[in-house]
Design an enzyme around this catalytic site. Structure first.
Site, PDB file in Angstrom:
ATOM      1  N   HIS A 166      71.470  23.956 -12.564  1.00 51.62           N
ATOM      2  CA  HIS A 166      71.401  24.163 -14.014  1.00 51.62           C
ATOM      3  C   HIS A 166      70.249  23.308 -14.530  1.00 51.62           C
ATOM      4  O   HIS A 166      70.386  22.096 -14.718  1.00 51.62           O
ATOM      5  CB  HIS A 166      72.731  23.757 -14.648  1.00 51.62           C
ATOM      6  CG  HIS A 166      72.924  24.289 -16.026  1.00 51.62           C
ATOM      7  ND1 HIS A 166      73.225  25.606 -16.277  1.00 51.62           N
ATOM      8  CD2 HIS A 166      72.859  23.681 -17.245  1.00 51.62           C
ATOM      9  CE1 HIS A 166      73.351  25.793 -17.579  1.00 51.62           C
ATOM     10  NE2 HIS A 166      73.120  24.634 -18.193  1.00 51.62           N
ATOM     11  N   HIS A 171      68.359  31.245 -19.420  1.00 53.81           N
ATOM     12  CA  HIS A 171      68.847  32.476 -20.053  1.00 53.81           C
ATOM     13  C   HIS A 171      67.889  33.667 -19.914  1.00 53.81           C
ATOM     14  O   HIS A 171      68.028  34.648 -20.642  1.00 53.81           O
ATOM     15  CB  HIS A 171      69.152  32.252 -21.542  1.00 53.81           C
ATOM     16  CG  HIS A 171      70.269  31.296 -21.808  1.00 53.81           C
ATOM     17  ND1 HIS A 171      70.847  31.149 -23.060  1.00 53.81           N
ATOM     18  CD2 HIS A 171      70.924  30.431 -20.993  1.00 53.81           C
ATOM     19  CE1 HIS A 171      71.804  30.229 -22.996  1.00 53.81           C
ATOM     20  NE2 HIS A 171      71.856  29.784 -21.743  1.00 53.81           N
ATOM     21  N   HIS A 212      76.184  21.716 -21.684  1.00 53.00           N
ATOM     22  CA  HIS A 212      77.052  21.843 -22.867  1.00 53.00           C
ATOM     23  C   HIS A 212      78.533  21.793 -22.511  1.00 53.00           C
ATOM     24  O   HIS A 212      79.377  22.146 -23.346  1.00 53.00           O
ATOM     25  CB  HIS A 212      76.756  23.167 -23.590  1.00 53.00           C
ATOM     26  CG  HIS A 212      75.423  23.192 -24.272  1.00 53.00           C
ATOM     27  ND1 HIS A 212      75.127  22.405 -25.368  1.00 53.00           N
ATOM     28  CD2 HIS A 212      74.299  23.903 -24.009  1.00 53.00           C
ATOM     29  CE1 HIS A 212      73.889  22.639 -25.758  1.00 53.00           C
ATOM     30  NE2 HIS A 212      73.356  23.541 -24.951  1.00 53.00           N
ATOM     31  N   HIS A 220      70.557  28.286 -16.931  1.00 52.83           N
ATOM     32  CA  HIS A 220      70.211  27.461 -18.084  1.00 52.83           C
ATOM     33  C   HIS A 220      69.115  28.054 -18.956  1.00 52.83           C
ATOM     34  O   HIS A 220      69.152  27.902 -20.172  1.00 52.83           O
ATOM     35  CB  HIS A 220      69.811  26.036 -17.679  1.00 52.83           C
ATOM     36  CG  HIS A 220      69.442  25.157 -18.843  1.00 52.83           C
ATOM     37  ND1 HIS A 220      70.344  24.780 -19.808  1.00 52.83           N
ATOM     38  CD2 HIS A 220      68.254  24.589 -19.199  1.00 52.83           C
ATOM     39  CE1 HIS A 220      69.732  24.013 -20.702  1.00 52.83           C
ATOM     40  NE2 HIS A 220      68.466  23.892 -20.370  1.00 52.83           N
TER      41      HIS A 220
END
Length: 272
Positions: A153, A180, A68, A178
């Site tokens: 990631h 979470h 992102h 990535h």
């Protein structure tokens, strides 16, 4: 050397928690160097120059990002001004920014920070393994640099584990971001590299990976588009990882999870 890395900061909840906790964590864990992942810091999608400055002011040495990274377009020119901000090294040629940085640490030591992005269930990218090779080759661990942090990631745990073993002995730590959700597999690999599949997020864990629950649940049930995801706004929990290395070799001596906040079982390394 002691390095603290805080996982994906999600929205205001994650920003507030990370910024509030970071000075205390640096002191308590005697961290020589601190890295955060900021790719979800701005409303859950991307990062802004102003948020970068807030994180630096709180004690962050380097900010890494992820898929992102360019969601907020005003961050793109900021990469030309700020060498403490990194994006994945395997982005195509011509993308703004860089995927590796070499930074000074106390005692005349040097730290390499590298980020690569996985390809399984992710956007097509150049090979992360070749990108890691290219980034690390000029900076051998224990000689050109005293510590090397590699962030992977990625969605797939297998891809992260493969990278850990591929770089074992060439990096102080290889850890994932990535997804979470903090994993329980922190370990030192046979070659001396600290590894953890995912260090978790900084954000509200009463959520769906940091987002308010209703819309993600609705989409899973009905499989139709709907409202834009919005970050959960409850009190944030800070998650990350702490690594202590041998300055002579750059290899890890300890790797331990960091979790501080209201939702998950708290854990902090004991540091003498």
């Amino acid at each position: 050397m002691r390095v603290l890395y805080l996982g994906d900061i999600v929205g205001r909840s994650g920003r507030d928690a990370a910024i509030a906790r970071l000075p205390e964590l640096r002191e308590r864990l005697k961290a020589d160097f601190t890295v955060v992942n900021g790719e979800n810091a701005a409303g859950g999608f991307g990062i802004t120059p102003a948020i970068c400055e807030d994180l630096f002011a709180a004690g962050t040495d380097v900010i890494v990002t992820g898929n992102h990274v360019f969601d907020n377009r005003d961050i793109m020119p900021h990469f030309q001004r700020e060498n403490r901000l990194l994006r994945p090294a395997n982005y195509p040629d011509g993308a703004p920014g860089r995927g590796i940085g070499i930074y000074d640490a106390p005692g005349g030591r040097r730290v390499a920070v590298v980020q690569v992005m996985g390809r399984i269930f992710m956007d097509p990218m150049d090979c992360p393994f070749r990108a890691a090779d290219e980034a690390l080759k000029p900076y051998p661990l224990g000689r050109a640099v005293q510590f090397t942090l590699v962030d992977v990631h990625a969605e797939a745990t297998s891809e992260k584990m493969a990278m850990g073993h591929y770089l074992d002995g060439r990096a102080s730590m290889v850890v994932g971001t990535h997804t979470h959700a903090p994993t329980a597999d922190n370990q030192i690999l046979p070659g001396g590299t600290g590894y953890m599949s995912d260090i978790g997020m900084c954000g509200d864990y009463n959520s769906v990976i940091g987002m308010q629950k209703d819309e993600p649940v609705r989409r899973f049930i009905h499989k139709t588009p709907g409202n834009r995801f919005a970050p959960a706004d409850g009190e944030g929990t800070v998650c990350g990882v702490w690594v202590e290395s041998d300055d002579a070799t750059g290899l890890a001596k300890r790797i331990e999870p960091v979790r501080v906040g209201p939702r998950l079982q708290e854990t902090l390394p004991e540091v003498a």
